[in-house]
Enzyme design. Structure first.
Site, PDB file in Angstrom:
ATOM      1  N   THR A  23      12.374 211.877 106.687  1.00 38.63           N
ATOM      2  CA  THR A  23      11.313 211.457 105.784  1.00 38.63           C
ATOM      3  C   THR A  23      11.374 209.953 105.584  1.00 38.63           C
ATOM      4  O   THR A  23      12.443 209.343 105.623  1.00 38.63           O
ATOM      5  CB  THR A  23      11.398 212.226 104.431  1.00 38.63           C
ATOM      6  OG1 THR A  23      10.318 211.789 103.602  1.00 38.63           O
ATOM      7  CG2 THR A  23      12.699 211.978 103.715  1.00 38.63           C
TER       8      THR A  23
ATOM      9  N   CYS B 174       4.093 199.182 107.015  1.00 35.39           N
ATOM     10  CA  CYS B 174       5.037 199.509 108.104  1.00 35.39           C
ATOM     11  C   CYS B 174       4.476 200.649 108.951  1.00 35.39           C
ATOM     12  O   CYS B 174       3.597 201.389 108.509  1.00 35.39           O
ATOM     13  CB  CYS B 174       6.363 200.010 107.548  1.00 35.39           C
ATOM     14  SG  CYS B 174       7.215 198.853 106.517  1.00 35.39           S
TER      15      CYS B 174
ATOM     16  N   HIS C 106      11.238 203.245 111.786  1.00 34.51           N
ATOM     17  CA  HIS C 106      10.408 202.688 110.715  1.00 34.51           C
ATOM     18  C   HIS C 106      10.508 201.174 110.856  1.00 34.51           C
ATOM     19  O   HIS C 106      11.572 200.604 110.676  1.00 34.51           O
ATOM     20  CB  HIS C 106      10.975 203.169 109.371  1.00 34.51           C
ATOM     21  CG  HIS C 106      10.293 202.592 108.161  1.00 34.51           C
ATOM     22  ND1 HIS C 106      10.341 203.221 106.940  1.00 34.51           N
ATOM     23  CD2 HIS C 106       9.577 201.466 107.958  1.00 34.51           C
ATOM     24  CE1 HIS C 106       9.676 202.493 106.049  1.00 34.51           C
ATOM     25  NE2 HIS C 106       9.210 201.413 106.657  1.00 34.51           N
TER      26      HIS C 106
END
Lengths: 129, 179
Positions: B31, B37, B54
């Site tokens: 998660t 981003c 990420h």
């Protein structure tokens, strides 16, 4: 080996975007004769057919990885002294030591900057322009 | 005597900016929370291994700084792909879902769009199929990704942050399951 503008450089990386970025950086450093290969196997064929003066190689690649390529290049008499730089995101101490034992000339970590690439190459081939 | 077998516990792993993780454990899901981003969720459906990264590329009109940012983005993508390959994935089978890239701050340069464009171009260059995801908009999102099945779930936040003088109303969220 002193740097010359027409020095042939071989980039070996299985990520095409990386190859483009490295080529772009080398051109900014004044290099004009740049070839590239997708993996160690392709690079080895290119080195046997027409040796480059400098190899800049990634480590993790399919077929033949960077260490395998280094070992093969060192075992092939016409290329055994070719300067070999590893350019990788992997900064594992054991891998660096293994590469040193195989005869790597320098080790540059990704993400590289133009300055870190220049310094890393100059340490091997001498002052760039 | 009765023997019972407990179902394996689901394990949630939170990924923050600049990180990546790879897993082949069917009980694991990743998660992350995204504004401008972008998260790339990449997997090999045959080897049943996948991961998520990420990243945020800093926006800069200066060419040299822009190239540094691009190299950083490529580095994070390579780490993720190499991680998948080390667990048995094959580059030619990889598929991706992209999330994020929102324009959460109006009036500033659209960093979200830049991140989005970078991720899409990278995947195109590498021949990795984009099979889903959700990019752009002006809202942040929380992403959940199951690397073995490729299931992705997105929760869009209500809107970009505002200065409130009274207690804010409960956020309305749009839960979407994306397979």
């Amino acid at each position: 080996m002193a740097f010359q503008k027409n020095m042939r450089v071989l980039i070996v990386d299985d990520t095409s975007t990386s190859r483009m970025l490295i080529r772009d950086a080398l051109e900014q450093l004044g290099m004009t004769q740049i070839a590239s290969a997708n993996d160690g196997e392709e690079a080895l064929k290119a080195m046997v057919a027409s040796p480059s003066h400098l190899v800049i190689s990634d480590l993790n690649m399919p077929k033949l990885d960077g260490l395998g390529l280094l070992k093969a290049i060192r075992a092939h008499p016409p290329t055994k002294k070719t300067p070999f730089i590893i350019l990788t995101g992997k900064s594992d101490r054991a891998v660096i030591e293994h590469a040193a034992k195989l005869g790597v000339n320098n080790y540059i970590t990704k993400p590289f900057t133009l300055a870190s690439l220049k310094t890393g190459i100059e340490a091997v081939v001498g002052k760039l322009q | 005597m009765t023997l019972t077998t407990a179902a394996p516990a689901t394990r949630r792993i939170t990924i923050i900016q600049g990180e990546y993780r790879v897993s082949d454990d069917p009980n694991v899901y990743f998660t992350t929370i995204l504004g401008s981003c972008v998260a790339a969720c990449i997997r090999d459906p045959e080897a049943r291994v996948g991961g998520l990264n990420h990243f945020l590329l800093p926006g800069d009109a200066n060419r040299a700084a822009g190239k540094d940012a691009e190299r950083y983005g490529v580095y994070l993508m390579e780490l993720l792909i190499n991680g998948i390959m080390q667990k048995g994935g094959k580059r030619s089978r990889l598929e991706a879902k992209l999330f994020g890239g929102a324009r959460t701050m109006m009036g500033l340069s659209d960093i979200g769009a830049m991140n989005q464009a970078f991720a899409e171009e990278f995947l195109r260059n590498e021949g990795i199929r984009i099979v889903g995801g959700d990019l752009g908009g002006d809202r942040g999102r929380r992403i959940e990704y199951w690397p073995v099945t490729g299931r992705a779930r997105q929760v869009l936040f209500s809107s970009h942050a505002k200065v409130e003088t009274a207690p804010p109303p409960p956020p309305s969220m749009g839960d979407v399951d994306l397979f």
